[in-house]
Design a protein around this motif. Structure first.
Motif, PDB file in Angstrom:
ATOM      1  N   GLU A 261       0.833  -1.093   0.507  1.00  0.00           N
ATOM      2  CA  GLU A 261      -0.142   0.010   0.434  1.00  0.00           C
ATOM      3  C   GLU A 261       0.993   1.144  -0.013  1.00  0.00           C
ATOM      4  O   GLU A 261       2.035   1.391   0.707  1.00  0.00           O
ATOM      5  CB  GLU A 261      -0.701   0.121   1.083  1.00  0.00           C
ATOM      6  CG  GLU A 261      -2.182   0.760   1.363  1.00  0.00           C
ATOM      7  CD  GLU A 261      -2.898   1.075   2.795  1.00  0.00           C
ATOM      8  OE1 GLU A 261      -3.171  -0.346   3.061  1.00  0.00           O
ATOM      9  OE2 GLU A 261      -3.608   2.324   3.267  1.00  0.00           O
ATOM     10  N   CYS A 262       0.415   2.404  -0.635  1.00  0.00           N
ATOM     11  CA  CYS A 262       1.380   3.241  -0.931  1.00  0.00           C
ATOM     12  C   CYS A 262       0.212   4.706   0.446  1.00  0.00           C
ATOM     13  O   CYS A 262      -0.351   4.440   0.821  1.00  0.00           O
ATOM     14  CB  CYS A 262       1.488   4.075  -1.983  1.00  0.00           C
ATOM     15  SG  CYS A 262       0.043   4.440  -3.049  1.00  0.00           S
ATOM     16  N   GLU A 263       1.304   5.844   0.167  1.00  0.00           N
ATOM     17  CA  GLU A 263       0.543   7.038   1.052  1.00  0.00           C
ATOM     18  C   GLU A 263      -0.543   7.182   0.510  1.00  0.00           C
ATOM     19  O   GLU A 263      -1.706   8.075   1.002  1.00  0.00           O
ATOM     20  CB  GLU A 263       0.987   7.961   0.898  1.00  0.00           C
ATOM     21  CG  GLU A 263       1.260   8.790  -0.792  1.00  0.00           C
ATOM     22  CD  GLU A 263       2.353   9.406  -0.952  1.00  0.00           C
ATOM     23  OE1 GLU A 263       3.683   9.765  -0.778  1.00  0.00           O
ATOM     24  OE2 GLU A 263       2.563  10.604  -2.208  1.00  0.00           O
ATOM     25  N   ALA A 264      -1.376   6.906  -1.216  1.00  0.00           N
ATOM     26  CA  ALA A 264      -2.550   7.410  -1.521  1.00  0.00           C
ATOM     27  C   ALA A 264      -3.599   6.162  -0.205  1.00  0.00           C
ATOM     28  O   ALA A 264      -5.733   6.425  -0.149  1.00  0.00           O
ATOM     29  CB  ALA A 264      -3.020   6.789  -2.354  1.00  0.00           C
ATOM     30  N   HIS A 265      -3.357   5.357   0.496  1.00  0.00           N
ATOM     31  CA  HIS A 265      -4.446   4.841   0.619  1.00  0.00           C
ATOM     32  C   HIS A 265      -5.602   3.957   0.402  1.00  0.00           C
ATOM     33  O   HIS A 265      -7.078   4.234   0.430  1.00  0.00           O
ATOM     34  CB  HIS A 265      -4.575   4.367   2.072  1.00  0.00           C
ATOM     35  CG  HIS A 265      -3.808   5.310   3.326  1.00  0.00           C
ATOM     36  ND1 HIS A 265      -3.098   3.902   3.596  1.00  0.00           N
ATOM     37  CD2 HIS A 265      -3.025   6.225   3.603  1.00  0.00           C
ATOM     38  CE1 HIS A 265      -1.953   4.644   4.281  1.00  0.00           C
ATOM     39  NE2 HIS A 265      -1.850   5.822   4.196  1.00  0.00           N
ATOM     40  N   LEU A 268      -3.319  -1.218  -3.460  1.00  0.00           N
ATOM     41  CA  LEU A 268      -1.832  -2.375  -2.924  1.00  0.00           C
ATOM     42  C   LEU A 268      -0.946  -1.892  -4.113  1.00  0.00           C
ATOM     43  O   LEU A 268      -1.449  -2.476  -5.498  1.00  0.00           O
ATOM     44  CB  LEU A 268      -1.671  -2.941  -2.687  1.00  0.00           C
ATOM     45  CG  LEU A 268      -1.979  -4.119  -1.259  1.00  0.00           C
ATOM     46  CD1 LEU A 268      -3.632  -4.078  -1.714  1.00  0.00           C
ATOM     47  CD2 LEU A 268      -1.292  -4.112  -0.312  1.00  0.00           C
ATOM     48  N   HIS A 269       0.005  -1.291  -4.588  1.00  0.00           N
ATOM     49  CA  HIS A 269       1.197  -1.288  -5.403  1.00  0.00           C
ATOM     50  C   HIS A 269       1.514  -2.952  -5.994  1.00  0.00           C
ATOM     51  O   HIS A 269       1.955  -3.444  -5.205  1.00  0.00           O
ATOM     52  CB  HIS A 269       1.629  -0.609  -5.788  1.00  0.00           C
ATOM     53  CG  HIS A 269       1.421   1.002  -6.568  1.00  0.00           C
ATOM     54  ND1 HIS A 269       1.269   1.419  -7.329  1.00  0.00           N
ATOM     55  CD2 HIS A 269       1.185   2.373  -4.852  1.00  0.00           C
ATOM     56  CE1 HIS A 269       0.606   2.629  -7.255  1.00  0.00           C
ATOM     57  NE2 HIS A 269       0.754   2.636  -5.541  1.00  0.00           N
ATOM     58  N   ILE A 270       1.782  -3.002  -7.235  1.00  0.00           N
ATOM     59  CA  ILE A 270       1.551  -4.803  -7.352  1.00  0.00           C
ATOM     60  C   ILE A 270       3.435  -4.847  -7.133  1.00  0.00           C
ATOM     61  O   ILE A 270       3.637  -4.290  -8.579  1.00  0.00           O
ATOM     62  CB  ILE A 270       1.761  -5.408  -8.214  1.00  0.00           C
ATOM     63  CG1 ILE A 270       0.003  -5.267  -8.607  1.00  0.00           C
ATOM     64  CG2 ILE A 270       1.991  -7.039  -8.957  1.00  0.00           C
ATOM     65  CD1 ILE A 270      -1.301  -5.989  -9.378  1.00  0.00           C
ATOM     66  N   ARG A 324      -4.123   5.312 -12.606  1.00  0.00           N
ATOM     67  CA  ARG A 324      -3.274   5.732 -12.128  1.00  0.00           C
ATOM     68  C   ARG A 324      -3.188   6.100 -10.655  1.00  0.00           C
ATOM     69  O   ARG A 324      -3.957   7.301 -10.654  1.00  0.00           O
ATOM     70  CB  ARG A 324      -3.036   6.751 -12.985  1.00  0.00           C
ATOM     71  CG  ARG A 324      -2.514   6.008 -15.177  1.00  0.00           C
ATOM     72  CD  ARG A 324      -1.185   5.445 -14.931  1.00  0.00           C
ATOM     73  NE  ARG A 324      -1.358   4.814 -15.979  1.00  0.00           N
ATOM     74  CZ  ARG A 324      -1.539   3.496 -16.279  1.00  0.00           C
ATOM     75  NH1 ARG A 324      -2.661   2.697 -16.116  1.00  0.00           N
ATOM     76  NH2 ARG A 324      -1.292   3.446 -17.450  1.00  0.00           N
ATOM     77  N   CYS A 325      -2.333   6.137 -10.079  1.00  0.00           N
ATOM     78  CA  CYS A 325      -2.173   6.227  -8.351  1.00  0.00           C
ATOM     79  C   CYS A 325      -2.081   7.985  -8.877  1.00  0.00           C
ATOM     80  O   CYS A 325      -0.794   8.075  -8.992  1.00  0.00           O
ATOM     81  CB  CYS A 325      -1.533   5.443  -7.480  1.00  0.00           C
ATOM     82  SG  CYS A 325      -1.159   5.752  -5.777  1.00  0.00           S
ATOM     83  N   SER A 326      -1.774   8.314  -7.329  1.00  0.00           N
ATOM     84  CA  SER A 326      -2.024   9.728  -7.231  1.00  0.00           C
ATOM     85  C   SER A 326      -0.665  10.087  -6.432  1.00  0.00           C
ATOM     86  O   SER A 326       0.069  11.021  -6.393  1.00  0.00           O
ATOM     87  CB  SER A 326      -3.330  10.817  -6.860  1.00  0.00           C
ATOM     88  OG  SER A 326      -3.059   9.889  -4.908  1.00  0.00           O
ATOM     89  N   CYS A 327       0.080   9.198  -5.627  1.00  0.00           N
ATOM     90  CA  CYS A 327       1.175   8.865  -5.382  1.00  0.00           C
ATOM     91  C   CYS A 327       2.711   9.611  -6.351  1.00  0.00           C
ATOM     92  O   CYS A 327       3.293   8.999  -6.219  1.00  0.00           O
ATOM     93  CB  CYS A 327       0.856   7.721  -4.620  1.00  0.00           C
ATOM     94  SG  CYS A 327       1.860   5.956  -5.085  1.00  0.00           S
ATOM     95  N   GLY A 328       2.004   8.741  -7.906  1.00  0.00           N
ATOM     96  CA  GLY A 328       3.373   8.451  -8.849  1.00  0.00           C
ATOM     97  C   GLY A 328       3.933   7.400  -8.849  1.00  0.00           C
ATOM     98  O   GLY A 328       4.882   7.739  -9.931  1.00  0.00           O
ATOM     99  N   PRO A 332       1.072  -1.131 -11.386  1.00  0.00           N
ATOM    100  CA  PRO A 332       0.077  -1.449 -11.318  1.00  0.00           C
ATOM    101  C   PRO A 332      -0.461  -2.289  -9.945  1.00  0.00           C
ATOM    102  O   PRO A 332       0.104  -2.517  -9.163  1.00  0.00           O
ATOM    103  CB  PRO A 332      -0.047  -2.672 -12.271  1.00  0.00           C
ATOM    104  CG  PRO A 332       0.987  -3.098 -12.535  1.00  0.00           C
ATOM    105  CD  PRO A 332       2.222  -2.795 -12.095  1.00  0.00           C
ATOM    106  N   MET A 333      -2.166  -1.778  -9.834  1.00  0.00           N
ATOM    107  CA  MET A 333      -2.376  -2.393  -8.342  1.00  0.00           C
ATOM    108  C   MET A 333      -3.773  -3.387  -8.173  1.00  0.00           C
ATOM    109  O   MET A 333      -4.849  -4.040  -9.300  1.00  0.00           O
ATOM    110  CB  MET A 333      -3.494  -0.363  -8.054  1.00  0.00           C
ATOM    111  CG  MET A 333      -2.506   0.559  -8.036  1.00  0.00           C
ATOM    112  SD  MET A 333      -2.895   1.899  -7.466  1.00  0.00           S
ATOM    113  CE  MET A 333      -2.250   1.358  -5.497  1.00  0.00           C
ATOM    114  N   LEU A 334      -3.499  -3.870  -7.009  1.00  0.00           N
ATOM    115  CA  LEU A 334      -4.545  -4.449  -6.460  1.00  0.00           C
ATOM    116  C   LEU A 334      -5.428  -3.673  -5.817  1.00  0.00           C
ATOM    117  O   LEU A 334      -5.141  -3.227  -4.450  1.00  0.00           O
ATOM    118  CB  LEU A 334      -4.261  -5.647  -5.515  1.00  0.00           C
ATOM    119  CG  LEU A 334      -3.411  -6.534  -6.126  1.00  0.00           C
ATOM    120  CD1 LEU A 334      -2.594  -8.083  -4.954  1.00  0.00           C
ATOM    121  CD2 LEU A 334      -4.948  -8.103  -7.056  1.00  0.00           C
TER     122      LEU A 334
HETATM  123 ZN   LIG Z   1      -0.197   5.128  -5.082  1.00  0.00          ZN
END
Ligand SMILES: [Zn+2]
Length: 441
Positions: A261-265, A268-270, A324-328, A332-334
């Motif tokens: 998981e990243c700061e955007a909560h 989870l970034h794979i 696309r995640c805001s954390c940069g 790809p994500m789960l």
């Molecule tokens: Zn992120």
């Protein structure tokens, strides 16, 4: 990272350090670049496995690249147990293998081999923890119970690495009495780590202890939850007590790091540069984004004992590939990890429920239940175990049984048992649900 620290890292762990640098770089590159790297690693792996791993010689015969992935049969734990010798790479030396095993918390222990030359998976795990804001080289404490990690006596170099370079300490998750937790809080306040990693059940115990005895952790630290499914009720309490977010990390002993998981909560970034993660439905076909299914992983870095389309035993949901995640970070994500495939309870009416249902049902409706464990013994019998407090009322049992029957079928046999302590797994984890008849097994 300071220059001195960077130099020390370079001398002691130059390969891991190099991998960490490149994994951080690739995670911020365009998605196309990440997928290109993934495909290149996949092609290299299957070329190797086809020639050097007997089990794969026929299976991978006509495969070219990642577009052909769906044509490869799933690798199950049963196949690994039966054909472990054929899955071992023939062209490596003994020193390239590390015999490893799963903890056996879902049944029998499964043996496999890790690749001693693989440092990329560990780099991805460090990168995942860095999503929490912690920096490699800052102090960390892990509260963990994997017996194997303690039994492996570290050599001189490993000890230097742990103490001075990784600056990490490990506390045992087997000892979590009130007295132990008191000591742990003192230890944390003295050691002053920037990162605390633990099972969600362990982090929750600490949080509840802090509320009960008004104890404080006086150092600013980030929290990573790992090793078990993180349920929403646990996250809520832990975040309230610590005053900031928890970062969920998903991995396993076989392939190490899967997603963080990243700061955007918001998922989870794979680690797509280390593995391929698919989610499939019961027919084995790709699940749609947002649809829960079985997680399938292909480890791109284990050349000693290749895991290709491995049924890891967890249920999860993929995010839309265009998201696309805001954390940069462009990995790809789960969307979320729902729990283990073994944690699915099946009613006599065919209805299926995962762990999230039970945690919501018991936590929200029955204040007297401290901890529970639901075990499905056969297709028409479940046993429920409770650890209770003074608000527990025996009359609740009837309500519980009636509600469960409404959901899972009238003829389901349900027995409730109250005990002082529900037993933990061999690695000190708590299992909320155990199904001996899971449809995914
Ligand atoms: Zn992120």
């Amino acid at each position: 990272m300071s220059l001195l620290y960077e130099s020390a890292l370079f001398l002691f762990k130059n390969r891991l350090y190099r991998d960490l640098k490149s994994s951080l770089k690739i995670s911020h590159e365009d998605r196309q670049e990440i997928l290109k790297l993934q495909n290149n690693k996949f092609v290299r792996l299957i070329d190797h496995a086809r020639i050097n791993v007997p089990y794969y010689s026929q299976i991978l015969k006509n495969l070219r690249d990642i577009d052909d992935l769906a044509g490869i049969p799933f690798l199950t734990k049963k196949i690994i147990k039966e054909k472990a010798d054929d899955l071992k790479t023939k062209n490596l030396k003994e020193k390239d293998f590390r015999k490893n095993s799963t903890s056996g918390s879902t049944g029998e222990t499964m043996y496999f081999y890790s690749d001693m030359n693989n440092t990329y998976a560990e780099a991805c795990a460090i990168r995942g923890d860095m999503f929490s804001g912690w920096n490699y080289g800052e102090k960390k404490i892990t509260i963990w119970g994997a017996l194997r990690d303690f039994h492996d006596k570290p050599g001189f170099k490993a000890r230097i690495n742990q103490k001075y370079l990784q600056k990490s300490e490990i506390l045992s998750s087997f000892n979590m009495t009130e007295k132990d937790i008191d000591h742990y809080i003192d230890f944390i306040n003295n050691f002053k780590p920037s990162l605390l990693i633990g099972y969600p059940t362990g982090l929750l115990l600490i949080a509840e202890h802090m509320i009960k005895y008004n104890r404080k952790i006086t150092v600013p630290l980030t929290l990573v939850s790992a090793g078990e499914t993180l349920y929403d009720f646990q996250r809520e309490i832990i975040e309230k007590v610590f005053g900031h977010g928890v970062f969920n990390r998903y991995g396993c002993r076989e392939v190490i790091q899967i997603a963080s998981e990243c700061e955007a909560h918001n998922g989870l970034h794979i680690s797509a540069d280390h593995l391929i993660a698919e989610v499939v439905n019961e027919k084995g076909e790709p699940a749609s984004p947002g649809e829960a299914g079985e997680i399938i992983v292909t480890d791109l870095d284990n050349y000693a004992f290749p895991f290709i389309r491995y049924k890891i035993g967890d249920i999860g949901i993929l995010k839309d590939p265009d998201y696309r995640c805001s954390c940069g970070v462009n990995l790809p994500m789960l969307e979320r990890v729902e729990g283990r495939t073994m944690d699915v309870i099946v009613g006599t009416n065919g209805n299926r429920v995962t762990g999230t249902f039970w945690t919501l049902f018991f936590r929200h409706n029955f204040k007297g239940i401290e901890k529970f464990q639901v075990i499905q013994e056969t297709s028409n019998q479940i046993n429920i175990w409770f650890e209770i407090n003074e608000s527990y009322n025996n009359r609740d049992n009837e309500t519980i049984i009636n509600e469960i029957k409404k959901l899972l079928g009238d003829d389901l046999q349900i027995e409730i048992h109250v005990v002082d302590e529900i037993s933990k797994t061999a690695t000190g984890k708590h299992r909320w649900i155990i199904s001996k008849v899971s449809p995914y097994a």
